[in-house]
Design a protein around this motif. Structure first.
Motif, short mmCIF file in Angstrom:
data_model
loop_
_atom_site.label_atom_id
_atom_site.label_comp_id
_atom_site.label_asym_id
_atom_site.label_seq_id
_atom_site.Cartn_x
_atom_site.Cartn_y
_atom_site.Cartn_z
N SER A 88 0.84 -1.20 0.00
CA SER A 88 0.00 0.00 0.00
C SER A 88 0.87 1.25 0.00
O SER A 88 1.98 1.22 0.54
N PRO A 89 0.36 2.34 -0.57
CA PRO A 89 1.14 3.59 -0.53
C PRO A 89 1.43 3.99 0.92
O PRO A 89 0.56 3.86 1.79
N LEU A 90 2.64 4.46 1.15
CA LEU A 90 3.05 4.90 2.48
C LEU A 90 2.31 6.19 2.83
O LEU A 90 2.44 7.19 2.14
N LYS A 91 1.51 6.13 3.88
CA LYS A 91 0.70 7.29 4.29
C LYS A 91 1.56 8.25 5.10
O LYS A 91 2.32 7.86 5.97
N LEU A 92 1.37 9.54 4.80
CA LEU A 92 2.07 10.61 5.51
C LEU A 92 1.09 11.32 6.44
O LEU A 92 -0.13 11.12 6.34
N PRO A 93 1.57 12.17 7.34
CA PRO A 93 0.68 12.86 8.29
C PRO A 93 -0.50 13.59 7.65
O PRO A 93 -1.60 13.64 8.22
N TYR A 95 -2.41 12.69 5.34
CA TYR A 95 -3.51 11.74 5.16
C TYR A 95 -4.37 11.67 6.42
O TYR A 95 -5.60 11.75 6.36
N TYR A 96 -3.73 11.53 7.58
CA TYR A 96 -4.46 11.36 8.83
C TYR A 96 -5.13 12.67 9.26
O TYR A 96 -6.26 12.66 9.75
N PHE A 103 -12.89 19.85 9.58
CA PHE A 103 -12.74 21.01 8.70
C PHE A 103 -11.42 21.03 7.92
O PHE A 103 -11.23 21.86 7.07
N PHE A 104 -10.50 20.13 8.24
CA PHE A 104 -9.23 20.12 7.54
C PHE A 104 -9.39 19.70 6.08
O PHE A 104 -8.61 20.08 5.22
N SER A 105 -10.43 18.93 5.82
CA SER A 105 -10.66 18.46 4.45
C SER A 105 -10.94 19.62 3.50
O SER A 105 -10.81 19.48 2.28
#
Length: 168
Positions: A88-93, A95-96, A103-105
């Protein structure tokens, strides 16, 4: 895997027409990821880090680290490919934070973090330039030279299109 919100690590340092990814080619969008920082600014910021004992230095260094990581987007992407871990692609901060912080989206794209990264790098570079200009014989000429290098590098090496496409 969605390449829309990724930023290739190499796009920070590869001059020319390297886009991260090229959204015009892949999705037909007139939005360019231009993450090119440039060697003059990077070298200046590193010099600032080594030469400065400024009390605000740690604050700006933390900003550089945080905003660099956030500017990379939700997944680690290098040379036009996702870096994978366990298939799987390595998730970075990003993403979380994007997924779990309310509201960050609405941020929408990691490129929105780039101006703060650039500002923090410029502040660190200014620490180095201040240190350098105090020690040399012709500080005004040196400042003009460094400024000219920055402008020329961004005009001729940056992948930013010129003239800027106003869209239709």
């Amino acid at each position: 895997k969605n390449e829309h919100n990724v930023v290739d690590v190499l796009s920070f340092v590869i001059p020319g027409s390297y886009h991260s990814p090229d959204l015009k080619k892949k999705f037909g969008e007139n939005f360019y990821h231009v993450s090119y920082i440039g060697f003059v600014l990077i070298v200046s910021a590193v010099f600032g880090w080594f030469s400065s004992r400024h009390k605000a230095g740690p604050f700006w260094l933390l900003l550089i680290i945080f905003f660099f990581i956030m500017t990379l987007g939700p997944f680690l992407y290098v040379k036009g490919r996702f870096v994978t871990m366990g298939g799987s692609p390595l998730k970075l901060p990003f993403y979380y934070v994007f997924k779990y912080v309310p509201f960050f989206s609405t941020v929408g794209h990691p490129q929105r973090f780039f101006p703060v990264l650039g500002l923090a790098l410029m502040v660190y570079a200014s620490f180095g330039w201040t240190h350098l200009l105090k020690k040399i014989r012709y500080p005004a000429l040196t400042a003009i030279f460094i400024g000219t290098l920055l402008v020329l590098e961004n005009l001729f090496l940056s992948p930013a299109p010129y003239p800027i496409d106003a869209g239709k």
